[in-house]
Design an enzyme around this catalytic site. Structure first.
Site, PDB file in Angstrom:
ATOM      1  CD  GLU A  59      -4.872 -12.462 -44.244  1.00 47.46           C
ATOM      2  OE1 GLU A  59      -4.864 -13.440 -43.264  1.00 47.46           O
ATOM      3  OE2 GLU A  59      -4.290 -11.240 -43.393  1.00 47.46           O
ATOM      4  CB  THR A 168      30.864  -4.777 -21.469  1.00 49.05           C
ATOM      5  OG1 THR A 168      30.888  -5.197 -20.325  1.00 49.05           O
ATOM      6  CG2 THR A 168      30.669  -6.148 -22.268  1.00 49.05           C
ATOM      7  CB  ALA A 169      32.443  -1.073 -18.740  1.00 51.59           C
ATOM      8  NE  ARG A 214      18.965   8.236 -28.315  1.00 50.73           N
ATOM      9  CZ  ARG A 214      19.008   7.297 -27.228  1.00 50.73           C
ATOM     10  NH1 ARG A 214      18.275   6.686 -26.684  1.00 50.73           N
ATOM     11  NH2 ARG A 214      20.295   6.633 -27.233  1.00 50.73           N
ATOM     12  CD  GLU A 297      20.050  -1.958 -25.835  1.00 50.80           C
ATOM     13  OE1 GLU A 297      21.009  -1.154 -25.761  1.00 50.80           O
ATOM     14  OE2 GLU A 297      19.069  -1.561 -26.511  1.00 50.80           O
TER      15      GLU A 297
END
Length: 365
Positions: A59, A168-169, A214, A297
């Protein structure tokens, strides 16, 4: 009670104000993202947005841009103006003093210090006030701020990168990189908008991540937070290099706590009845630290623990177009179900391609 009637021009100007507010997506924490547009004789005479905590509110920036033209103008504001002295003077008072004739705001401020009082002060000054214009869009933009103010915990978003078969892995821990470069860059936008990035000690020991933004231009880095029940974190871990990091633990080891303090981190002892970190208590404490949005994460164990505790609002899946196999690591660790009626239901909010991968944004009911 019927909703107020808004014109097509009202929607145009509020959409403009929301676009301005979105410019603060990465910078306003812990404050909400707010935009303001001043219109007089069907022309925009001033506009502004809140850039960072401690700086001028939207404002004030709009009034400065409008100057004398603000008198008699209609203000389109994405959030109710504050009426109290915080980091800056009250904006409701500034709008009154500038002589605006009308205020249209998207939503009432959920902050108990405001909560309708700002609108009331404008009405008392004889200014016409309407609320609810594009309210859903305004709330979505400030989903974490609303969560913190209304339930005393942040909005918690888990990010998961996985193969199409939900892995995931590899079983040996190899996880770089499951998804493509475009998806990884998109994940940095989630980091940039978050007040804090949360991970577990397993991820720290396996990957030694930085958890910094990054690939997105931003004026600040999110706070980095680790769940580490036994204080196994190495003091030379890369995510401890920024200073001010939080390590939640269930172990009151004075030596390790002191070593973490020496590198600029803070250990918080917060055990539950099982000598693990009290995750619900941690979220309440993060709210006390003015954390609006938390990006998780982490690995399958912490992901599962947070879901089991009912602390997760949203999961963003990045799914890569290949299969890894059943021996690889899963996305979340959840107890076995014996009845599908006990399944956890997610509502799909958005599905889109990101590079060669698919991003699925989902929320719990």
């Amino acid at each position: 009670m019927s909703s107020p009637a808004f014109s097509s021009n009202d929607y145009v100007h509020m959409a403009h104000a929301l676009r301005l507010a979105e410019k603060g997506l990465y910078s306003t924490s812990p404050n909400p993202r707010v935009g303001c547009v001043l219109v007089r004789d069907d022309k925009v005479v001033g506009s502004g947005w809140h850039e960072r905590a401690g700086g001028h509110h939207a404002e004030i920036n709009a009034l400065a841009a409008a100057g004398p033209a603000a008198r008699g103008a209609t203000a389109y504001l994405t959030l109710e103006p504050c009426n109290h002295h915080g980091r800056t003077p009250p904006c409701a008072e500034a709008l009154i003093n500038a002589g605006i004739a009308k205020l249209l705001t998207a939503m009432q401020d959920p902050n108990p210090l405001v909560a309708g009082a700002g609108l009331a002060s404008l009405k008392e000054a004889g200014i016409e006030v309407q609320t609810g214009l594009m309210e859903a869009e305004a709330k979505a933009l400030n989903i974490g701020f609303v969560a913190r103010m209304t339930r005393n915990r942040p909005w918690v978003r888990i990010k998961i990168a996985a193969s199409l078969d939900g892995k995931t892995a590899l079983n040996n821990g190899t996880s770089q990189w499951v998804t493509g470069e475009a998806a990884r860059h998109d994940g940095h936008r989630l980091r940039a908008r978050s007040c804090a990035v949360l991970t577990g000690i397993g991820t720290v020991l396996a990957d030694d991540p930085q958890l910094t933004v990054r690939h997105v231009k931003t004026s600040r880095q999110p706070l980095r937070v680790v769940v580490d029940s036994r204080l196994d974190i190495p003091v030379d871990a890369r995510l401890l290099r920024g200073g001010g990091e939080l390590v939640f633990t269930a172990t009151a080891s004075e030596g390790k706590i002191g070593a973490l303090q020496d590198v600029g981190a803070r250990a918080i002892v917060l055990p539950d009845l099982n000598d693990n970190v009290d995750l619900a208590g941690m979220m309440r404490m993060l709210a006390d630290f003015e954390i609006n949005e938390v990006l998780v994460e982490a690995g399958w164990r912490l992901n599962g623990s947070l879901i089991n505790a009912g602390l997760v609002d949203e999961i963003v899946f990045y799914l890569a177009p290949y299969l890894i196999g059943n021996a690889a690591r899963d996305m979340v660790k959840l107890p076995e179900l014996t009845d599908l009626a006990d399944k956890r239901v997610l509502n799909i909010q958005d599905v889109r391609a990101v590079g060669t991968d698919i991003r699925v944004t989902s929320r719990f009911s």
